[in-house]
Design a protein around this motif. Structure first.
Motif, short mmCIF file in Angstrom:
data_model
loop_
_atom_site.label_atom_id
_atom_site.label_comp_id
_atom_site.label_asym_id
_atom_site.label_seq_id
_atom_site.Cartn_x
_atom_site.Cartn_y
_atom_site.Cartn_z
N ALA A 136 1.59 -9.73 19.53
CA ALA A 136 2.31 -10.62 20.51
C ALA A 136 1.90 -11.91 20.67
N ALA A 137 0.62 -12.19 20.75
CA ALA A 137 -0.05 -13.19 20.80
C ALA A 137 -0.10 -14.04 19.54
N ALA A 138 -0.27 -13.29 18.45
CA ALA A 138 -0.04 -14.00 17.19
C ALA A 138 1.26 -14.50 16.73
N LEU A 139 2.48 -13.66 17.38
CA LEU A 139 3.68 -14.15 17.05
C LEU A 139 4.39 -15.25 17.93
N GLY A 140 3.79 -15.74 18.99
CA GLY A 140 4.08 -16.53 20.08
C GLY A 140 4.35 -16.14 21.18
N THR A 141 4.72 -17.32 22.19
CA THR A 141 4.63 -16.73 23.68
C THR A 141 6.11 -16.24 24.24
N ASP A 142 6.89 -16.22 23.23
CA ASP A 142 8.34 -15.48 23.65
C ASP A 142 8.28 -14.05 23.11
N VAL A 143 7.20 -13.32 22.36
CA VAL A 143 7.13 -11.99 21.97
C VAL A 143 6.21 -11.35 23.03
N THR A 144 6.56 -10.25 23.82
CA THR A 144 5.82 -9.53 24.47
C THR A 144 5.47 -8.25 24.11
N THR A 145 4.31 -7.91 24.85
CA THR A 145 3.61 -6.54 24.17
C THR A 145 4.76 -5.46 24.05
N GLU A 146 5.43 -5.55 25.27
CA GLU A 146 6.62 -4.38 25.37
C GLU A 146 7.67 -4.55 24.13
N MET A 147 7.88 -5.56 23.61
CA MET A 147 8.73 -5.83 22.55
C MET A 147 7.97 -5.39 21.25
N VAL A 148 7.01 -5.55 21.14
CA VAL A 148 6.19 -4.80 19.97
C VAL A 148 6.26 -3.25 20.06
N ARG A 149 6.07 -2.81 21.10
CA ARG A 149 6.06 -1.43 21.37
C ARG A 149 7.53 -0.76 21.13
N ASN A 150 8.57 -1.32 21.56
CA ASN A 150 9.86 -1.13 21.12
C ASN A 150 10.14 -1.42 19.74
N TRP A 151 9.63 -2.11 18.89
CA TRP A 151 9.61 -2.15 17.40
C TRP A 151 9.17 -1.03 16.70
N ARG A 152 8.20 -0.28 17.62
CA ARG A 152 7.62 0.88 16.92
C ARG A 152 8.85 2.01 17.08
N ARG A 153 9.18 2.02 18.38
CA ARG A 153 10.03 3.15 18.61
C ARG A 153 11.49 2.93 17.99
N ARG A 154 11.94 1.71 18.26
CA ARG A 154 13.32 1.85 17.58
C ARG A 154 13.51 0.99 16.13
N ASP A 155 12.56 0.38 15.84
CA ASP A 155 12.72 -0.29 14.40
C ASP A 155 11.88 -0.20 13.31
N GLY A 156 11.04 1.22 13.37
CA GLY A 156 10.09 1.89 12.65
C GLY A 156 8.94 0.55 12.30
N LEU A 157 8.39 0.08 13.31
CA LEU A 157 7.09 -0.63 12.85
C LEU A 157 6.17 0.56 12.80
N GLN A 158 5.44 0.39 11.75
CA GLN A 158 4.33 1.43 11.39
C GLN A 158 3.26 1.18 12.44
N ALA A 159 2.64 2.67 12.58
CA ALA A 159 1.69 2.68 13.72
C ALA A 159 0.46 3.61 13.15
N ILE A 160 -0.74 3.33 13.19
CA ILE A 160 -1.82 3.67 12.84
C ILE A 160 -2.90 4.00 13.97
N ARG A 161 -3.18 5.11 14.26
CA ARG A 161 -4.47 5.27 15.42
C ARG A 161 -5.68 5.19 14.90
N VAL A 162 -6.53 4.16 15.49
CA VAL A 162 -7.99 4.48 15.09
C VAL A 162 -8.57 4.27 16.61
N GLY A 163 -9.26 5.44 16.57
CA GLY A 163 -9.78 5.64 17.97
C GLY A 163 -8.78 5.95 18.99
N ARG A 164 -8.85 5.16 20.30
CA ARG A 164 -7.91 5.40 21.33
C ARG A 164 -6.63 4.18 21.25
N ASN A 165 -6.97 3.29 20.21
CA ASN A 165 -5.85 2.06 20.03
C ASN A 165 -5.10 2.46 18.78
#
Length: 78
Positions: free
Chosen positions: A16-45
């Protein structure tokens, strides 16, 4: 941000910080759920590729879907 196989990955807040002030962390999480943004788990993150997130953000910004289009013309006769 971390780099895996030449791609930059970040947690939702970093993306969210890299993409600009109008992008929120919740938007990024929604992209994972709705738009197929890949996700990998490293430790707890959970990390996602920055380039893929940028492409999803660009596609959403350029699409008219979900936005209200207001017709400013004269009202139709009833």
């Amino acid at each position: 941000m971390i780099e895996i196989d030449g791609r930059r990955y970040g947690i939702a807040a970093q993306i969210a910080a890299a993409l600009g002030t109008d992008v929120t962390t919740e938007m990024v999480r929604n992209w994972r759920r709705r738009d197929g943004l890949q996700a990998i788990r490293v430790g707890r993150n959970v990390y996602s590729p920055l380039d893929q997130a940028a492409a999803i953000e660009r596609d959403k910004r350029c699409s008219g879907r979900g936005r209200r289009r207001v017709d400013v013309g004269p009202p139709a006769a009833a």
